[in-house]
Scaffold this motif. Structure first.
Motif, short mmCIF file in Angstrom:
data_model
loop_
_atom_site.label_atom_id
_atom_site.label_comp_id
_atom_site.label_asym_id
_atom_site.label_seq_id
_atom_site.Cartn_x
_atom_site.Cartn_y
_atom_site.Cartn_z
N ARG A 55 22.55 21.99 30.84
CA ARG A 55 21.21 22.60 30.66
C ARG A 55 20.75 22.48 29.21
O ARG A 55 19.56 22.63 28.93
N ASN A 56 21.70 22.29 28.32
CA ASN A 56 21.43 22.37 26.89
C ASN A 56 21.43 20.96 26.27
O ASN A 56 22.48 20.32 26.18
N SER A 57 20.27 20.51 25.83
CA SER A 57 20.19 19.12 25.36
C SER A 57 21.03 18.90 24.10
O SER A 57 21.59 17.82 23.90
N ARG A 98 14.81 29.53 38.32
CA ARG A 98 15.02 28.85 37.03
C ARG A 98 16.46 28.36 36.87
O ARG A 98 16.68 27.24 36.42
N ASP A 102 17.28 24.55 36.22
CA ASP A 102 17.83 24.23 34.88
C ASP A 102 19.05 23.31 34.98
O ASP A 102 19.17 22.36 34.22
N LEU A 105 18.09 19.92 37.80
CA LEU A 105 17.00 19.00 37.48
C LEU A 105 16.98 18.72 35.96
O LEU A 105 17.11 17.57 35.54
N THR A 106 16.86 19.78 35.16
CA THR A 106 16.83 19.58 33.70
C THR A 106 18.15 18.98 33.22
O THR A 106 18.17 18.14 32.32
N PHE A 109 18.03 15.31 33.72
CA PHE A 109 17.11 14.75 32.72
C PHE A 109 17.80 14.67 31.34
O PHE A 109 17.79 13.62 30.69
N ASN A 110 18.44 15.78 30.93
CA ASN A 110 19.08 15.81 29.60
C ASN A 110 20.15 14.73 29.47
O ASN A 110 20.21 14.02 28.47
N LYS A 113 18.62 11.13 29.56
CA LYS A 113 17.86 10.82 28.35
C LYS A 113 18.80 10.58 27.16
O LYS A 113 18.53 9.74 26.30
N SER A 148 14.99 21.07 43.52
CA SER A 148 15.75 20.34 42.49
C SER A 148 16.26 19.02 43.02
O SER A 148 16.19 17.99 42.33
#
Ligand code: NAP
Length: 237
Positions: A55-57, A98, A102, A105-106, A109-110, A113, A148
């Motif tokens: 969750r934490n980029s 959320r 988180d 999905l996020t 992404f993180n 990326k 998600s």
């Protein structure tokens, strides 16, 4: 054996369930396996496990830096970490919504990326995203999870277009119901119904999914891009 000799494979959520079995299977193919998970319990001697919160980029970028420093490249990224927080629509809290978005999905992404620039540099990469039958068909009590996992399919299709010209294929796997911790809260009566709706007549096991990850990561899958591969015994919701 040696299918993926010397390839560097990152598996998120690889400390348990499908990811853990995958880490062992990729290890047996002589890949250098790196697990990013909240837990750092040893998987096996050969597997490098790091405490990473997808969750934490910042956490993901630091883990990417460490992997590149140690191995020089990342060839395969398996975005496998995922959670559920079930409730029917009217009972679902904002927090449950959320929390699941988180991670599922996020988190995808993180990690993508952060890792993709290194694959682009190498002009090679395999990205495998874990969706779910629930992302394809929906499921009672899983608004957040279905959103998600459908979102993961959307991102897969976008990245398949954006990254394939740079030598990177991106695919999704959509497991059906697989016997892991994630299934432990499902009552037996519901599990029996799921099995009834599965023509193959059983729940999946982590190896069923791990073997598809392995195939998609291999040279043999080089013309598969933007696909969503169901691993569900023919389940029809
Ligand atoms: P699992 O046994 O619960 O393993 C998931 C792993 O991800 C756990 O080790 C978990 O750690 C870790 N994780 C959770 N949040 C994380 C975070 N923020 N950062 C890093 N790691 C995190 O689940 P599984 O059944 O193997 O599922 C693997 C994937 O398959 C998931 O994406 C899931 O949605 C998908 N899937 C599973 C099924 C099924 O029936 N099992 C069906 C369809 C799709 P903690 O245990 O500490 O939370």
């Amino acid at each position: 054996m040696g299918f993926l000799k010397d390839k560097v494979v990152v598996i998120t959520g690889g400390a348990s369930g499908i990811g853990r079995v995958s880490a062992k299977i990729f290890g047996a193919e002589n890949a250098n396996v790196i697990v990013w998970d909240l837990k750092t319990e040893k998987v096996s001697d050969e597997i490098h496990i790091y405490n990473v919160d997808v969750r934490n980029s910042d956490s993901v970028q630091e883990a990417t830096r460490i992997a590149i420093e140690k191995f020089g490249q990342i060839d395969v990224l398996i975005n496998n970490a995922g959670i559920t927080q079930d409730a029917s629509l009217l009972k679902m809290s904002d927090q449950q919504w959320r929390d699941v978005l988180d991670v599922n999905l996020t988190g995808v992404f993180n990690c993508t990326k952060s890792v993709a620039p290194h694959m682009i540099e190498e002009k090679f990469g395999r990205i495998i995203n874990t969706s779910s039958v629930v992302g394809l068909y929906g499921n009672y009590g899983q608004t957040n999870y279905a959103a998600s996992k459908a979102g993961v399919i959307g991102m897969t299709k976008v990245w398949a277009r954006e990254l394939a010209p740079k030598g990177i294929t991106v695919n999704a796997v959509a497991p059906g119901f697989i016997s892991t911790n994630m299934m432990k809260t499902i009552p037996k009566k519901i599990l029996d119904t799921i099995i009834e709706k599965t023509p193959v007549g059983r729940l999946g096991i982590p190896e069923d999914v791990a073997n598809v990850y392995l195939f998609l990561a291999s040279e043999k899958a080089s013309f598969i891009n933007g696909a969503v591969i169901s691993v569900d015994g023919g389940y029809v919701g």
